[in-house]
Design a protein around this motif. Structure first.
Motif, PDB file in Angstrom:
ATOM      1  N   ARG A   1      39.598  25.187  42.723  1.00  0.00           N
ATOM      2  CA  ARG A   1      39.674  26.214  41.702  1.00  0.00           C
ATOM      3  C   ARG A   1      38.952  27.456  42.186  1.00  0.00           C
ATOM      4  NH1 ARG A   1      42.550  25.996  38.014  1.00  0.00           N
ATOM      5  NH2 ARG A   1      41.242  27.343  36.755  1.00  0.00           N
TER       6      ARG A   1
ATOM      7  N   LEU B   1      41.253  36.091  38.941  1.00  0.00           N
ATOM      8  CA  LEU B   1      42.704  35.957  38.911  1.00  0.00           C
ATOM      9  C   LEU B   1      43.188  35.496  40.283  1.00  0.00           C
ATOM     10  CD1 LEU B   1      43.656  39.053  36.750  1.00  0.00           C
ATOM     11  CD2 LEU B   1      43.771  36.642  36.094  1.00  0.00           C
ATOM     12  N   ALA B   2      42.910  34.265  40.589  1.00  0.00           N
ATOM     13  CA  ALA B   2      43.307  33.689  41.869  1.00  0.00           C
ATOM     14  C   ALA B   2      43.553  32.209  41.667  1.00  0.00           C
ATOM     15  CB  ALA B   2      42.210  33.894  42.911  1.00  0.00           C
ATOM     16  N   ALA B   3      44.456  31.656  42.433  1.00  0.00           N
ATOM     17  CA  ALA B   3      44.757  30.234  42.299  1.00  0.00           C
ATOM     18  C   ALA B   3      45.173  29.662  43.641  1.00  0.00           C
ATOM     19  CB  ALA B   3      45.874  30.018  41.272  1.00  0.00           C
TER      20      ALA B   3
ATOM     21  N   LEU C   1      47.646  27.000  45.099  1.00  0.00           N
ATOM     22  CA  LEU C   1      48.864  26.355  44.618  1.00  0.00           C
ATOM     23  C   LEU C   1      49.306  25.302  45.632  1.00  0.00           C
ATOM     24  CD1 LEU C   1      50.603  29.763  43.829  1.00  0.00           C
ATOM     25  CD2 LEU C   1      49.366  28.320  42.201  1.00  0.00           C
TER      26      LEU C   1
ATOM     27  N   THR D   1      47.178  32.630  45.842  1.00  0.00           N
ATOM     28  CA  THR D   1      47.573  33.940  45.357  1.00  0.00           C
ATOM     29  C   THR D   1      46.395  34.542  44.616  1.00  0.00           C
ATOM     30  OG1 THR D   1      49.279  35.185  44.186  1.00  0.00           O
ATOM     31  CG2 THR D   1      48.598  33.135  43.175  1.00  0.00           C
TER      32      THR D   1
ATOM     33  N   LEU E   1      44.687  38.382  42.807  1.00  0.00           N
ATOM     34  CA  LEU E   1      44.774  39.788  42.417  1.00  0.00           C
ATOM     35  C   LEU E   1      43.366  40.290  42.189  1.00  0.00           C
ATOM     36  CD1 LEU E   1      47.545  38.694  40.192  1.00  0.00           C
ATOM     37  CD2 LEU E   1      47.902  40.754  41.552  1.00  0.00           C
TER      38      LEU E   1
END
Lengths: 225, 283, 229
Positions: B232, B236-238, B240, B250, B252
């Motif tokens: 985690r 605003l990032a993940a 995947l 990804t 932002l």
């Protein structure tokens, strides 16, 4: 448009396929503070339609054509499921899509029984199931694209009413303003659906990916996605 | 490289705004008898200038084998500018490993006539090969309109790591438009495809990139490594977990420093790579 | 009605719905039933949560069933939709449990806590019990509604609390029985073994009747006029 009654049946949110439990990333977008009024909701819906909406609509159109073909359904469905897998980096989004697809097939099995539905994977992606369902209801590929695009914005818009203190009339007015956009996207999706699987679009939506993963990790939420 | 793009072009040191630059660069590696990667072809053409790194210890990238060759991409000219067309062919031979880094950020500039600029990258990584490509950010100046098209063919057991970062606008600018197309196939089967359009009205919606100027991704495809479960990231990032194996990150952010922090944290989590490995060093 | 798609008759369990307002003790009643019946019946549970997976977590934490036999369905803030209008998610959850742990004897489906009008679709369950509690007030049973009036069993729960909330349990049971035109009402406290035995016996009889082909679902009827979505 032929078979308008069938399209209304398929695109109706009251079709009991479990769609009402999903917000399409909106709940996480609201939690992140990026959607908080009708204007930001409308932008969200426009972006969603242009990305997951277009991709799903293109796949639904392709699946509809494939289903209407005399044979080769199973292999073609698998190719479309694979194409969506490759174009959906978020595992939470893939899970949601396959859950919705399975639920739709479960409903279609009684609403519009057809042996071709049995050629779908056990948990097909939603767009693949929707395209196949459109075909067995006698709809064409463009109608399948419309059905997917409609749900891609109408579902989150309905969720918005519960998630935010929004005027439901203003929210529906935002949906109404997206009509011309959905018309354009449906035409593009229809064209993609007539092309090859390799040429299907892959519009990225990084925020939707981030929302989907963040939402799946939450223990407290109104919507399943 | 496609025939239409392969037209030889002379390097232009300082292009006039309307000039259409064609640049074609290429790297080919193989595995030498001594077990080290050899650079069997290194073709540069401004603004894409390739320089082998000075011999020395392998960069501290966990995913990078010690026998890797390290090449720097440097800019031999400004741009690309609208209308320019750059092509780059990378072929990593069986068993060899290539680390490709960049000296400075790429600045995309508009053409006077608003023409599109385009970068096409074609990559093959053969059996047992590794490509780690860590370019610096692409900065999209206001008015620029650019397409980056990257197509990657991996052998069944090839490894591939790619970072992409985009910053919309120089300081005080809103920035232009860019579409980044990336498709990867493994053993002939498409396994990853994303076309990210940024700087467009749609992209500025809270479904795609919102008001964030910086966005980036990191693709880590290593069949020998299991997907780390449940990584985690803050903000605003993940991370995947991809359907075909491997991971995509990804992210932002408001600016490129915050973005790099996200991607470095993700790279550490995914490959155990120290942060400093991804930052710029003098070639 | 063909409700057996996805599950062959040989793997078909008794599907028992548990409905009732928030806080009346549905999860606790299910845990109690699982404890009472786990030794003789093969069990699984589906919960319908509104905002969290609280109910599923509660049941998992009680240890009455292996955690994998407890599935949570997320209802998008619409618990009555999930058990009545759009039952697909619940049906799939039930069928998955019946196939994954075949043969099951009993699947308990807990509705999300809702109002007095929410009842299960007969396409989802074979029988349903409706749970009220004494703390909700002695007059609730008189108010009626489809769940109270026509569920297969009405449970008046937490009778041990009656003295503290000044409710006359016998009176409440009598009112409820009248509202149900004499149909069965069970006063329950998990602290009173006899009442727990009575509840377990009711389930045993129902399962026996189902196996003998003597039981089919009876619809409590439509909820009060209600517009949704």
């Amino acid at each position: 448009m032929a078979n308008l009654a069938a399209l209304l049946l398929l695109a109706d949110s009251r079709l009991p396929a479990g769609g009402y439990a999903h917000s399409g990333g909106l709940e996480a977008a609201v939690a992140a503070g990026l959607v908080d009024d009708v204007a930001s909701l409308e932008h969200f819906l426009a972006g969603r339609a242009a990305t997951v909406g277009l991709l799903g609509a293109a796949v639904a159109a392709a699946a509809c054509r494939v289903t209407a073909a005399p044979q080769g359904h199973r292999a073609a469905f698998t190719a479309l499921d694979d194409a969506l897998d490759a174009r959906t980096p978020s595992p939470a989004q893939r899970n949601t899509s396959r859950q919705l697809g399975r639920q739709l097939v479960r409903v279609l099995g009684q609403v519009a029984p057809d042996p071709r539905l049995g050629e779908l994977a056990g948990q097909p992606h939603h767009a693949v199931a929707l395209g196949a369902g459109a075909a067995v209801l006698g709809l064409d590929a463009r109608a399948a694209a419309y059905a997917y695009l409609h749900e891609s914005v109408a579902g989150p818009a309905a969720a918005a009413i519960r998630l935010l203190a929004l005027d439901p009339f203003a929210t529906h007015a935002a949906l109404a303003r997206l009509r011309a956009r959905l018309d354009r996207l449906a035409s593009r999706a229809d064209e993609y659906g007539a092309g090859t699987v390799a040429d299907l679009p892959a519009p990225a939506a990084p925020l939707l990916d981030v929302y989907a993963e963040a939402h799946a990790a939450r223990t407290s939420r109104l919507f399943a996605s | 490289m496609t025939a239409t793009l392969g037209r030889p072009a002379r390097a232009v040191a300082a292009p006039a705004p309307a000039a259409r630059m064609r640049s074609s660069a290429a790297i080919t590696t193989d595995l030498g008898a001594d077990g080290r990667t050899r650079l069997v072809r290194l073709r540069s053409e401004a603004p894409q200038v390739l320089r082998p790194a000075r011999p020395g210890p392998a960069p501290p990238l966990a995913a990078c084998p010690p026998a890797a060759a390290h090449v720097w991409l440097t800019a031999g000219a400004a741009g690309p500018v609208g209308g320019d067309r750059l092509t780059f062919q990378i072929d990593v031979g069986a068993g060899s490993a290539l680390l490709l880094t960049q000296v400075a950020a790429t600045l995309l500039l508009p053409a006077v006539d608003g023409a599109l600029s385009r970068t096409e990258v074609r990559i093959t990584v053969a059996e047992g090969g590794t490509l780690i490509w860590m370019p610096e950010p692409i900065i999209v100046a206001s008015g620029a309109d650019h397409v980056t098209d990257v197509q990657v063919e991996l052998a069944a057991d090839a490894r591939f790591v790619l970072r992409e970062e985009v910053l919309l606008g120089r300081h005080g600018e809103t920035g232009g438009q860019i579409e980044q197309r990336l498709q990867v196939s493994r053993a002939g089967r498409p396994c990853y495809r994303q076309d990210l359009a940024l700087g467009t009205p749609d992209a500025a919606t809270p479904a795609i990139s919102g008001a964030h100027r910086a966005s980036g991704s990191l693709l880590v495809l290593d069949p020998g490594q299991a997907q780390p479960p449940g990584v985690r990231l803050p903000g605003l990032a993940a991370v995947l977990a991809l359907a075909g194996g491997g991971s995509a990150v990804t992210a932002l952010a408001a600016d490129n420093l915050a973005l790099r922090r996200h991607l470095d944290a993700a790279l550490r989590a995914l490959t155990g790579t120290p942060t400093e490995a991804t930052t710029r060093r003098t070639p | 009605m063909n409700r057996s798609n996805g599950t062959s008759s040989s793997t078909r369990a008794l599907r028992l719905g548990v409905a009732g307002p928030v806080g009346t003790g549905k999860s606790s009643l299910i845990a109690t039933l699982c404890r009472a019946l786990a030794d003789e019946l093969a069990l699984a549970v589906v919960t319908n949560d509104i905002y969290t997976d609280e109910d599923a977590r509660f049941l998992r934490s009680t240890g009455v069933l292996p955690v994998e036999r407890i599935r949570a369905v997320e209802t998008g803030a619409c618990p009555h939709t999930a058990i009545r209008d759009d039952i697909t998610m619940n049906l799939i959850a039930v069928e998955d449990l019946e196939q994954g742990f075949a043969p099951l004897d009993l699947v308990l489906i807990e509705s999300g806590g809702d109002n007095l009008t929410a009842t299960f679709s007969p396409a989802l369950i074979d029988a349903q019990l409706f749970v009220l509690d004494v703390a909700g007030g002695g007059d609730v049973a008189r108010k009626g509604g489809p769940g109270i009036a026509r569920a297969d069993l009405l449970v008046i729960n937490k009778t041990d609390l009656a003295p503290y909330v000044e409710v006359d349990v016998e009176r409440m049971v009598a009112d409820a029985t009248a509202a149900r035109h004499g149909a069965r009402v069970l006063a329950l406290s998990r602290h009173e073994p006899a009442s727990v035995r009575a509840l377990a016996d009711w389930v045993r009889e129902l399962r026996g009747a189902q196996l003998a082909g003597r039981h089919g679902p009876v619809d409590p009827g439509a909820p009060a006029p209600h517009v949704h979505r």
